[in-house]
Design an enzyme around this catalytic site. Structure first.
Site, PDB file in Angstrom:
ATOM      1  N   ALA A  49      92.631 -25.904 -66.152  1.00  0.00           N
ATOM      2  CA  ALA A  49      92.627 -26.175 -67.598  1.00  0.00           C
ATOM      3  C   ALA A  49      91.734 -25.137 -68.272  1.00  0.00           C
ATOM      4  O   ALA A  49      90.528 -25.351 -68.437  1.00  0.00           O
ATOM      5  CB  ALA A  49      92.124 -27.593 -67.864  1.00  0.00           C
ATOM      6  N   ASP A 222      87.085 -23.316 -66.680  1.00  0.00           N
ATOM      7  CA  ASP A 222      87.973 -24.404 -66.294  1.00  0.00           C
ATOM      8  C   ASP A 222      87.399 -25.694 -66.865  1.00  0.00           C
ATOM      9  O   ASP A 222      86.344 -26.169 -66.417  1.00  0.00           O
ATOM     10  CB  ASP A 222      88.085 -24.478 -64.768  1.00  0.00           C
ATOM     11  CG  ASP A 222      89.185 -25.417 -64.306  1.00  0.00           C
ATOM     12  OD1 ASP A 222      89.554 -26.325 -65.070  1.00  0.00           O
ATOM     13  OD2 ASP A 222      89.670 -25.250 -63.166  1.00  0.00           O
ATOM     14  N   HIS A 223      88.091 -26.278 -67.838  1.00  0.00           N
ATOM     15  CA  HIS A 223      87.569 -27.449 -68.538  1.00  0.00           C
ATOM     16  C   HIS A 223      87.489 -28.680 -67.630  1.00  0.00           C
ATOM     17  O   HIS A 223      86.839 -29.669 -67.974  1.00  0.00           O
ATOM     18  CB  HIS A 223      88.444 -27.759 -69.759  1.00  0.00           C
ATOM     19  CG  HIS A 223      87.687 -28.291 -70.922  1.00  0.00           C
ATOM     20  ND1 HIS A 223      86.732 -29.277 -70.808  1.00  0.00           N
ATOM     21  CD2 HIS A 223      87.725 -27.976 -72.247  1.00  0.00           C
ATOM     22  CE1 HIS A 223      86.234 -29.553 -71.997  1.00  0.00           C
ATOM     23  NE2 HIS A 223      86.812 -28.772 -72.890  1.00  0.00           N
ATOM     24  N   ARG A 224      88.117 -28.620 -66.468  1.00  0.00           N
ATOM     25  CA  ARG A 224      87.980 -29.727 -65.519  1.00  0.00           C
ATOM     26  C   ARG A 224      86.573 -29.761 -64.922  1.00  0.00           C
ATOM     27  O   ARG A 224      86.074 -30.824 -64.535  1.00  0.00           O
ATOM     28  CB  ARG A 224      88.998 -29.588 -64.388  1.00  0.00           C
ATOM     29  CG  ARG A 224      90.458 -29.646 -64.835  1.00  0.00           C
ATOM     30  CD  ARG A 224      91.373 -29.382 -63.649  1.00  0.00           C
ATOM     31  NE  ARG A 224      91.080 -28.091 -63.039  1.00  0.00           N
ATOM     32  CZ  ARG A 224      91.527 -27.727 -61.827  1.00  0.00           C
ATOM     33  NH1 ARG A 224      92.252 -28.572 -61.104  1.00  0.00           N
ATOM     34  NH2 ARG A 224      91.236 -26.535 -61.353  1.00  0.00           N
TER      35      ARG A 224
END
Length: 256
Positions: A49, A222-224
């Protein structure tokens, strides 16, 4: 029916030249290293993400440090190497960005294994790791960086160098591109893009306007694994380091 003179004159089985003498389309198969890189880029975008924050930092303090080094008889580090050293120092404060995401586990690495994006002939790109960059003094950094780039261009990198980075820097500082969106080198959770500089009119302390040379900084994450606030805080801290660097900050490192 009009006579096709070119076809009539050409030997049987010969390729007909492009109409108007123009060169036909060039086909470049996506295979070998190019195919592997293409697959990795697609995998990166499909499996993470990705979000990018953009920022900027004034370069006046870095330029002043280079002038100080020359006046003190010390080797003047390049802006690129100064920025890499400051990135490594900032990552020590933000371990969540010096990390990889593997098998649904976020792994924060104790050492900064700094990936350096290196362009190769035929528009190829690799990002080998400069291992434990946090213990490489600024005076030794140019030699270590050049040796890694030379190995990449000679095709002698090992698998560990190609896959072992914990954070990557992609530098377009010599171009007109001020900001861009670097793609994550998965499983890493962050990559920093360094863009070119622009002269900007900024407010001064007296309410007037001054000109400043500003470099573009683009952080894809990475937004995760990393939320927007710590990613912004990383860019804020890096920008602060760049803009408030003391002229004698690296004197001891330049002699090592």
């Amino acid at each position: 029916m009009p006579l096709d003179i070119q076809s009539a004159a050409a030997p049987e089985g010969a390729a007909r030249p492009p109409e108007g003498g123009r060169r036909g389309p060039r086909e470049i198969p996506l295979r070998g290293m190019r195919g592997m890189i293409a697959a990795r880029m697609r995998e990166s975008l499909q499996s993470s993400a990705q979000l990018t924050h953009h920022a900027g930092a004034e370069l006046g303090a870095l330029q002043a440090l280079r002038d100080h080094c020359r006046a003190a008889g010390l080797p003047a580090p390049s802006v690129q190497d100064l920025l890499l050293r400051l990135v490594v120092q900032t990552l020590a404060e933000f371990p969540a960005l010096n990390a990889t995401l593997e098998d649904n586990r976020i792994i924060e690495h104790p050492g900064v294994h700094l990936g350096l994006a290196v362009p190769l002939p035929d528009d190829l790109l690799v990002a080998p790791a400069l291992f434990d960059a946090q213990v490489i003094a600024l005076g030794a950094l140019p030699g270590a960086r050049r040796a890694l780039v030379a190995k990449a261009r000679a095709g002698t990198l090992g698998v560990r160098e190609l896959t072992g980075a914990s954070f990557t820097v992609s530098n377009l500082g010599r171009s007109r591109v001020h900001h861009f969106t670097p793609i994550l080198n998965v499983p890493q959770v962050a990559i920093l893009g360094i863009g070119g500089t622009q002269w900007r009119a900024l407010p001064d302390e007296d309410g007037g306007v001054r000109l400043a040379e500003v470099i573009g900084l683009s952080l894809t994450f990475d937004h995760r694994a990393v939320n927007g606030a710590p990613a912004a805080a990383f860019l804020d801290r890096l920008g602060e380091r760049i803009e408030t660097l003391a002229s004698d900050a690296f004197d001891h490192e330049l002699t090592q």
